[in-house]
Design a protein around this motif. Structure first.
Motif, PDB file in Angstrom:
ATOM      1  N   CYS A  37       0.836  -1.381   0.195  1.00 37.63           N
ATOM      2  CA  CYS A  37      -0.056  -0.105  -0.006  1.00 37.63           C
ATOM      3  C   CYS A  37       0.801   1.278  -0.152  1.00 37.63           C
ATOM      4  O   CYS A  37       0.595   2.258  -0.952  1.00 37.63           O
ATOM      5  CB  CYS A  37      -1.022   0.025   1.074  1.00 37.63           C
ATOM      6  SG  CYS A  37      -2.115  -1.226   1.197  1.00 37.63           S
ATOM      7  N   SER A  46      -1.303   5.251  -3.950  1.00 43.86           N
ATOM      8  CA  SER A  46      -2.487   6.086  -4.211  1.00 43.86           C
ATOM      9  C   SER A  46      -2.576   7.424  -3.714  1.00 43.86           C
ATOM     10  O   SER A  46      -1.890   7.483  -2.668  1.00 43.86           O
ATOM     11  CB  SER A  46      -3.899   5.345  -4.467  1.00 43.86           C
ATOM     12  OG  SER A  46      -4.099   5.319  -2.921  1.00 43.86           O
ATOM     13  N   GLU A  48      -4.972   8.566  -1.639  1.00 44.54           N
ATOM     14  CA  GLU A  48      -5.330   8.216  -0.239  1.00 44.54           C
ATOM     15  C   GLU A  48      -4.687   7.550   0.770  1.00 44.54           C
ATOM     16  O   GLU A  48      -4.630   7.665   1.883  1.00 44.54           O
ATOM     17  CB  GLU A  48      -6.728   7.256  -0.322  1.00 44.54           C
ATOM     18  CG  GLU A  48      -7.730   7.731  -1.244  1.00 44.54           C
ATOM     19  CD  GLU A  48      -7.655   7.344  -2.722  1.00 44.54           C
ATOM     20  OE1 GLU A  48      -7.179   6.392  -3.064  1.00 44.54           O
ATOM     21  OE2 GLU A  48      -8.274   8.050  -3.522  1.00 44.54           O
TER      22      GLU A  48
END
Length: 110
Positions: A37, A46, A48
């Motif tokens: 992540c 990403s 986010e």
């Protein structure tokens, strides 16, 4: 004899725990649990996901807050999990979380 056995078992347990703590590899832990992540370079996969390389990054937060995030995860009010909890002895302990934070700060923090 029984006392000797109890002391021996307790001593072996302590040495095993110390040995496991010394064997913690923050780099390998990051690669296994975080990089999917947060990216191998710490920039996030990403928008986010926090970018650890950003000057205003979350690594500047207090160590206790970061440890709590790692151990308990992050969940929105509606139950959406933003980050899973990694707390407990599996996959790692509070002390190992602190070692991971140190690794993050040394490698990605500004």
């Amino acid at each position: 004899m029984r006392l000797f056995l109890i002391i021996t078992v307790m001593t072996m347990t302590v040495f095993t725990s110390v040995s496991q703590a010394q064997e913690f590899d923050a780099n390998a832990t990051y690669s296994e649990f975080c990089a999917a992540c947060h990216g191998f370079d710490g920039s996030g996969m990403s928008v986010e996901i926090p970018d650890f390389t950003d000057d205003q990054n979350r690594l500047r937060k207090d160590e206790n807050i970061l440890t709590k995030i790692i151990m308990e995860g992050v969940e929105e009010a509606d139950g959406t999990v933003l980050m899973p909890a990694f707390g407990g002895a599996d996959p790692f302990s509070t002390e190992q979380s602190r070692e991971l934070i140190k690794y993050l700060r040394e490698n990605f923090g500004s």
